[in-house]
Scaffold this motif. Sequence first.
Motif, PDB file in Angstrom:
ATOM      1  N   LYS A  80       0.828  -1.201   0.000  1.00 26.19           N
ATOM      2  CA  LYS A  80       0.000   0.000   0.000  1.00 26.19           C
ATOM      3  C   LYS A  80       0.862   1.250   0.000  1.00 26.19           C
ATOM      4  CE  LYS A  80      -3.700   2.248   2.667  1.00 26.19           C
ATOM      5  NZ  LYS A  80      -4.582   2.130   3.847  1.00 26.19           N
ATOM      6  N   LEU A  81       0.612   2.136  -0.973  1.00 24.22           N
ATOM      7  CA  LEU A  81       1.226   3.458  -1.001  1.00 24.22           C
ATOM      8  C   LEU A  81       0.144   4.466  -0.613  1.00 24.22           C
ATOM      9  CD1 LEU A  81       3.316   3.334  -4.307  1.00 24.22           C
ATOM     10  CD2 LEU A  81       4.075   2.837  -1.986  1.00 24.22           C
ATOM     11  N   GLU A  82       0.302   5.113   0.524  1.00 24.81           N
ATOM     12  CA  GLU A  82      -0.707   6.051   1.009  1.00 24.81           C
ATOM     13  C   GLU A  82      -0.063   7.387   1.333  1.00 24.81           C
ATOM     14  OE1 GLU A  82      -4.206   6.519   4.428  1.00 24.81           O
ATOM     15  OE2 GLU A  82      -3.231   4.590   4.074  1.00 24.81           O
ATOM     16  N   PHE A  83      -0.650   8.461   0.793  1.00 26.46           N
ATOM     17  CA  PHE A  83      -0.162   9.821   1.011  1.00 26.46           C
ATOM     18  C   PHE A  83      -1.345  10.687   1.438  1.00 26.46           C
ATOM     19  CE2 PHE A  83       2.053   7.734  -2.467  1.00 26.46           C
ATOM     20  CZ  PHE A  83       3.390   7.872  -2.134  1.00 26.46           C
ATOM     21  N   ASP A  84      -1.173  11.454   2.516  1.00 28.52           N
ATOM     22  CA  ASP A  84      -2.254  12.285   3.032  1.00 28.52           C
ATOM     23  C   ASP A  84      -1.676  13.617   3.496  1.00 28.52           C
ATOM     24  OD1 ASP A  84      -4.442  13.460   4.249  1.00 28.52           O
ATOM     25  OD2 ASP A  84      -5.137  11.613   5.181  1.00 28.52           O
ATOM     26  N   ASP A  85      -1.924  14.694   2.734  1.00 27.16           N
ATOM     27  CA  ASP A  85      -1.347  15.986   3.111  1.00 27.16           C
ATOM     28  C   ASP A  85      -2.056  16.621   4.290  1.00 27.16           C
ATOM     29  OD1 ASP A  85      -3.727  16.906   2.024  1.00 27.16           O
ATOM     30  OD2 ASP A  85      -2.788  18.538   0.891  1.00 27.16           O
ATOM     31  N   VAL A 125      -3.391   5.347  -2.406  1.00 27.61           N
ATOM     32  CA  VAL A 125      -4.311   6.300  -1.797  1.00 27.61           C
ATOM     33  C   VAL A 125      -3.625   7.649  -1.730  1.00 27.61           C
ATOM     34  CG1 VAL A 125      -5.625   6.898   0.271  1.00 27.61           C
ATOM     35  CG2 VAL A 125      -5.426   4.499  -0.429  1.00 27.61           C
ATOM     36  N   ILE A 126      -4.220   8.663  -2.356  1.00 26.17           N
ATOM     37  CA  ILE A 126      -3.664  10.018  -2.334  1.00 26.17           C
ATOM     38  C   ILE A 126      -4.757  10.981  -1.909  1.00 26.17           C
ATOM     39  CG2 ILE A 126      -2.547  11.848  -3.648  1.00 26.17           C
ATOM     40  CD1 ILE A 126      -1.457   9.758  -5.531  1.00 26.17           C
ATOM     41  N   ARG A 127      -4.531  11.642  -0.779  1.00 26.85           N
ATOM     42  CA  ARG A 127      -5.452  12.669  -0.288  1.00 26.85           C
ATOM     43  C   ARG A 127      -4.699  13.994  -0.313  1.00 26.85           C
ATOM     44  NH1 ARG A 127      -6.023   8.387   3.707  1.00 26.85           N
ATOM     45  NH2 ARG A 127      -7.827   7.090   3.120  1.00 26.85           N
ATOM     46  N   PHE A 128      -5.091  14.836  -1.251  1.00 26.54           N
ATOM     47  CA  PHE A 128      -4.338  16.057  -1.534  1.00 26.54           C
ATOM     48  C   PHE A 128      -5.288  17.247  -1.573  1.00 26.54           C
ATOM     49  CE2 PHE A 128      -2.481  18.862  -4.972  1.00 26.54           C
ATOM     50  CZ  PHE A 128      -1.497  19.426  -4.165  1.00 26.54           C
ATOM     51  N   ILE A 140      -1.495  15.555 -11.117  1.00 28.05           N
ATOM     52  CA  ILE A 140      -2.562  14.629 -10.729  1.00 28.05           C
ATOM     53  C   ILE A 140      -2.820  13.625 -11.846  1.00 28.05           C
ATOM     54  CG2 ILE A 140      -4.955  14.451  -9.950  1.00 28.05           C
ATOM     55  CD1 ILE A 140      -4.736  17.248  -8.830  1.00 28.05           C
ATOM     56  N   ASP A 141      -2.759  14.091 -13.093  1.00 25.64           N
ATOM     57  CA  ASP A 141      -2.853  13.161 -14.231  1.00 25.64           C
ATOM     58  C   ASP A 141      -1.800  12.068 -14.115  1.00 25.64           C
ATOM     59  OD1 ASP A 141      -4.884  14.677 -15.237  1.00 25.64           O
ATOM     60  OD2 ASP A 141      -3.691  15.646 -16.794  1.00 25.64           O
ATOM     61  N   ASN A 142      -0.595  12.467 -13.756  1.00 24.09           N
ATOM     62  CA  ASN A 142       0.502  11.498 -13.639  1.00 24.09           C
ATOM     63  C   ASN A 142       0.248  10.490 -12.523  1.00 24.09           C
ATOM     64  OD1 ASN A 142       1.889  12.795 -15.720  1.00 24.09           O
ATOM     65  ND2 ASN A 142       2.999  14.140 -14.317  1.00 24.09           N
ATOM     66  N   TRP A 143      -0.382  10.931 -11.429  1.00 26.87           N
ATOM     67  CA  TRP A 143      -0.699  10.002 -10.346  1.00 26.87           C
ATOM     68  C   TRP A 143      -1.691   8.936 -10.823  1.00 26.87           C
ATOM     69  CZ3 TRP A 143      -1.883  14.333  -6.189  1.00 26.87           C
ATOM     70  CH2 TRP A 143      -0.677  15.002  -5.891  1.00 26.87           C
ATOM     71  N   LYS A 151      -1.049  -1.309 -12.133  1.00 26.23           N
ATOM     72  CA  LYS A 151      -2.106  -2.318 -11.995  1.00 26.23           C
ATOM     73  C   LYS A 151      -2.643  -2.388 -10.562  1.00 26.23           C
ATOM     74  CE  LYS A 151       0.302  -5.067 -15.481  1.00 26.23           C
ATOM     75  NZ  LYS A 151       0.981  -6.360 -15.773  1.00 26.23           N
ATOM     76  N   VAL A 152      -2.937  -1.219  -9.999  1.00 22.15           N
ATOM     77  CA  VAL A 152      -3.417  -1.199  -8.618  1.00 22.15           C
ATOM     78  C   VAL A 152      -4.777  -1.874  -8.518  1.00 22.15           C
ATOM     79  CG1 VAL A 152      -2.166   0.924  -8.086  1.00 22.15           C
ATOM     80  CG2 VAL A 152      -4.555   1.050  -8.799  1.00 22.15           C
ATOM     81  N   GLN A 153      -5.047  -2.461  -7.372  1.00 21.82           N
ATOM     82  CA  GLN A 153      -6.347  -3.065  -7.104  1.00 21.82           C
ATOM     83  C   GLN A 153      -7.274  -2.097  -6.384  1.00 21.82           C
ATOM     84  OE1 GLN A 153      -6.144  -7.026  -5.380  1.00 21.82           O
ATOM     85  NE2 GLN A 153      -4.100  -7.334  -6.225  1.00 21.82           N
ATOM     86  N   LYS A 154      -6.693  -1.205  -5.582  1.00 18.74           N
ATOM     87  CA  LYS A 154      -7.462  -0.195  -4.870  1.00 18.74           C
ATOM     88  C   LYS A 154      -6.865   1.168  -5.159  1.00 18.74           C
ATOM     89  CE  LYS A 154      -8.676   1.531  -0.262  1.00 18.74           C
ATOM     90  NZ  LYS A 154      -8.546   1.322   1.203  1.00 18.74           N
ATOM     91  N   PHE A 155      -7.718   2.109  -5.619  1.00 17.64           N
ATOM     92  CA  PHE A 155      -7.241   3.458  -5.924  1.00 17.64           C
ATOM     93  C   PHE A 155      -8.194   4.475  -5.325  1.00 17.64           C
ATOM     94  CE2 PHE A 155      -6.869   7.024  -9.176  1.00 17.64           C
ATOM     95  CZ  PHE A 155      -5.763   7.583  -8.561  1.00 17.64           C
ATOM     96  N   GLU A 156      -7.653   5.378  -4.515  1.00 15.09           N
ATOM     97  CA  GLU A 156      -8.427   6.478  -3.942  1.00 15.09           C
ATOM     98  C   GLU A 156      -7.739   7.790  -4.256  1.00 15.09           C
ATOM     99  OE1 GLU A 156      -9.663   8.482   0.360  1.00 15.09           O
ATOM    100  OE2 GLU A 156      -9.344   6.309   0.248  1.00 15.09           O
ATOM    101  N   LEU A 157      -8.491   8.730  -4.820  1.00 13.42           N
ATOM    102  CA  LEU A 157      -7.989  10.076  -5.085  1.00 13.42           C
ATOM    103  C   LEU A 157      -8.966  11.063  -4.456  1.00 13.42           C
ATOM    104  CD1 LEU A 157      -5.951  11.941  -6.469  1.00 13.42           C
ATOM    105  CD2 LEU A 157      -7.379  11.858  -8.525  1.00 13.42           C
TER     106      LEU A 157
END
Length: 490
Positions: A80-85, A125-128, A140-143, A151-157
């Motif tokens: 899991k890669l998760e980022f939350d500003d 997961v990216i919360r920006f 954001i397009d690049n993300w 090939k992520v199974q779960k994606f949150e923007l």
Amino acid sequence: MNKRKVDSDTQHPSKRMLKQKVGIDALGVNENNATPTGIDKLPDEMLIAILSCLSSVKDAVRTSVLSTRWRYLWMFISGKLEFDDRELIGFPGRGDSATVKRKKFKSWVNHVLNLHQGSAVDSLVIRFTNLRLRARSSHIDNWIHFAVKKKVQKFELNLSVPNGFHCCYKFPTIDKLFKSYVFGSLRSLRLVDVDIEDDVVRSLLVLCPSIEYLCIRASNATKNLEVVDPLPNLKELEISDCHNLESMKIYAMSLVSCTYQGREIGLPFKRTPNLTELTLGEEFFQSFMFEPNKHSSYSVQLVKLVLNLKSVRRERANVSLDLPQLYSLKWLELNTVTEFGQMLFFFMSLIKASPNLQEFKMKIVYLIDHHSLGGRYRSTPSIVKMPFPSVTASTTNGFHHKNLKLIEVVGFIGSRKEFEFLTELFKVAPLLDTVLFNTQSDSCYPLVDFVAEREEIKPMEYDSFYSELARYWAMEVKKHVPPQIKFVIT
């Protein structure tokens, strides 16, 4: 010609040789002995698997300083890669401004994603807090392209801003998004404050046959939504706060749970035989409550129902209290935002219409204006009205519920209207065995923040005095409960 010597540090970790050791006892590495011990004896693939299980990306990156061997391992994590500003921007104390922190956060995300070398990532997961216009949001397009490529199974923007600002970022078109990759691995997609057009949603659902969960929240570009089979794996759907939505059609045989909070539109549930869990809010909730016969084609199959009752300006006349029977309903939750002194007996009509109900949960938040009188709060202006009519206890005459076992009340403050409603509810539920009272300040329902901001009012601020007062009145309620019933106050 002499060939340039390959730096083993830049090779794939599964192929390079260890050049240097750093002694760290916790890892079993002996700085005086080049022979690896403990965890350092494990192959690179297993170490990468361990890093993939860490709770945060930063923790994985920090391991790069442990030794030369560990320097690049984090780049191959597949978990899991998760980022939350919000965690960064909201941190109190000295330091950079919110704008500078936001820029650093964006650079940090770009840095990690650009250096990632693994072939796949389970979750991104990216919360920006995005305050830029569409023309300046190429990052954001690049993300999103990274999510497709890996090939992520779960994606949150999540691009939402606390003050309600809408950034107008538009989700890329399908031609641009899937030019080189396929998104067949996607199982969960959550978009918040991301404008996504109807045709993009339709195409995504076709190109993502494994999708199980779809959430679209606060999209101004979604107007005529269609969620149509074949969607063999779609189990959960949420459409909320899409204020330009004009119509929605749901033909999903496998759909089990749905949340819709928004405008009053035509009946969206066309073919959903397995729908058993439903959450409704805003104007559409009012249609469900005040025009129940329109919804009888699917309401009879519901097992779990959650109703979020916001304050409204429009009143309804000639509301029928004779609701269609919800024979399958076993779990009912009502989250209400209201003034002091409002009648709660309208809830009883729902309980009465649910003969097999086993658990009833009610969350109450009382709103006040920004002023206080004599140390006591006054209620909100008269523009705030309850979205249900005032009725009396006579609605329960001759009625006994034979299956209700548990009642939970969150946000109880001990008002007279609460007292009247609850004591009457105890009378009609002779088989009740558990009552839970939550009088704590952290029990406020999240949607209140939006309602209060819109109406220029705020949730009631609890302090120790009001909490103790609520506990006192909860004990008074307990006196009206048979002694064999388990009564818990928190």
